[in-house]
Enzyme design. Structure first.
Site, mmCIF file in Angstrom:
data_model
loop_
_atom_site.group_PDB
_atom_site.id
_atom_site.type_symbol
_atom_site.label_atom_id
_atom_site.label_comp_id
_atom_site.label_asym_id
_atom_site.label_seq_id
_atom_site.Cartn_x
_atom_site.Cartn_y
_atom_site.Cartn_z
ATOM 1 N N PHE A 44 -42.727 -30.949 -10.630
ATOM 2 C CA PHE A 44 -42.745 -29.883 -10.031
ATOM 3 C C PHE A 44 -42.182 -28.396 -10.841
ATOM 4 O O PHE A 44 -42.483 -27.496 -10.499
ATOM 5 C CB PHE A 44 -41.840 -29.844 -8.778
ATOM 6 C CG PHE A 44 -40.534 -30.493 -9.216
ATOM 7 C CD1 PHE A 44 -39.577 -29.773 -9.728
ATOM 8 C CD2 PHE A 44 -39.893 -31.736 -9.011
ATOM 9 C CE1 PHE A 44 -38.072 -30.289 -10.191
ATOM 10 C CE2 PHE A 44 -38.920 -32.391 -9.369
ATOM 11 C CZ PHE A 44 -37.927 -31.558 -9.992
ATOM 12 N N GLY A 47 -44.756 -25.670 -11.705
ATOM 13 C CA GLY A 47 -45.286 -24.535 -10.839
ATOM 14 C C GLY A 47 -43.967 -23.905 -10.110
ATOM 15 O O GLY A 47 -44.174 -22.854 -9.400
ATOM 16 N N HIS A 48 -42.746 -24.406 -10.512
ATOM 17 C CA HIS A 48 -41.411 -23.783 -9.910
ATOM 18 C C HIS A 48 -40.641 -23.777 -10.716
ATOM 19 O O HIS A 48 -39.772 -24.605 -11.040
ATOM 20 C CB HIS A 48 -41.309 -24.889 -8.703
ATOM 21 C CG HIS A 48 -40.408 -24.323 -7.638
ATOM 22 N ND1 HIS A 48 -38.931 -24.545 -7.781
ATOM 23 C CD2 HIS A 48 -40.562 -23.542 -6.516
ATOM 24 C CE1 HIS A 48 -38.296 -23.943 -6.718
ATOM 25 N NE2 HIS A 48 -39.210 -23.259 -5.966
ATOM 26 N N PHE A 49 -40.421 -22.675 -11.431
ATOM 27 C CA PHE A 49 -41.344 -21.368 -11.456
ATOM 28 C C PHE A 49 -41.606 -21.589 -13.035
ATOM 29 O O PHE A 49 -40.704 -21.969 -13.820
ATOM 30 C CB PHE A 49 -40.786 -20.247 -11.351
ATOM 31 C CG PHE A 49 -40.349 -20.216 -9.971
ATOM 32 C CD1 PHE A 49 -41.334 -19.958 -8.909
ATOM 33 C CD2 PHE A 49 -39.145 -20.467 -9.523
ATOM 34 C CE1 PHE A 49 -40.768 -19.771 -7.469
ATOM 35 C CE2 PHE A 49 -38.427 -20.164 -8.264
ATOM 36 C CZ PHE A 49 -39.402 -19.984 -7.102
ATOM 37 N N VAL A 54 -36.704 -24.256 -12.163
ATOM 38 C CA VAL A 54 -35.795 -24.455 -11.097
ATOM 39 C C VAL A 54 -36.068 -25.452 -9.952
ATOM 40 O O VAL A 54 -37.188 -25.534 -9.723
ATOM 41 C CB VAL A 54 -35.779 -23.289 -10.219
ATOM 42 C CG1 VAL A 54 -34.460 -23.233 -8.795
ATOM 43 C CG2 VAL A 54 -35.091 -21.930 -11.148
#
Length: 152
Positions: A44, A47-49, A54
């Site tokens: 994750f 893409g986050h971020f 985070v």
């Protein structure tokens, strides 16, 4: 106290969605304390971020819910537990209330989840949980899980 191999006998989740690495302590029918090691290579984070990694808050709540699911299994009587593990019964996250996110979780953090049973009736388990990093609350929520009937 319980390893990832023990956890995999109770939860249907697998990489990349198994979010509990270890059970540290528990009291049957009451509470559980679990651990999630957060690493930079979690899928994750791409893409986050991209500019600041985070952990998504919803995944922190999911980690608490998985901890609660483990507690529900561990709180069954021995005979029912033996009949239920190994994928014979599924645990589902069915409700979330009052989720709060207090601070970001970043790579390198160890998240400690503490989940307490509030009420248990039939196959529904109402719980409240909090997640901490270095003793500071990062997330908290009330939630419910359901352990489904035996699969064939």
């Amino acid at each position: 106290m319980l390893t990832i191999e023990d956890i995999k006998k109770m939860l249907p989740h697998r990489y990349p969605f198994l979010l509990v690495d270890r059970v540290l302590e528990y009291k049957e029918g009451d509470w559980i304390k679990t651990l999630k090691n957060v690493t930079y290579n979690e899928p994750f984070f791409t893409g986050h971020f991209p500019q600041v990694s985070v952990m998504p808050g919803v995944l922190m709540v999911e980690a608490m819910a998985q901890s609660g699911g483990i507690l529900a299994f561990l709180s069954m009587n021995k005979e029912e537990f033996e009949r239920s593990i190994g994928g014979k019964r599924m645990v589902y996250f069915v409700e979330i209330e009052r989720a709060r996110f207090r601070r970001p979780v970043i790579p390198g953090d160890q998240v400690i989840m503490e989940v307490k049973i509030l009420k248990h009736k039939l196959d529904i388990w109402k719980m409240e949980g909090k997640a901490t990093v270095d003793g500071k609350i990062v997330a908290e929520a009330k939630m419910a899980a359901k352990i489904d009937r035996e699969l064939e």
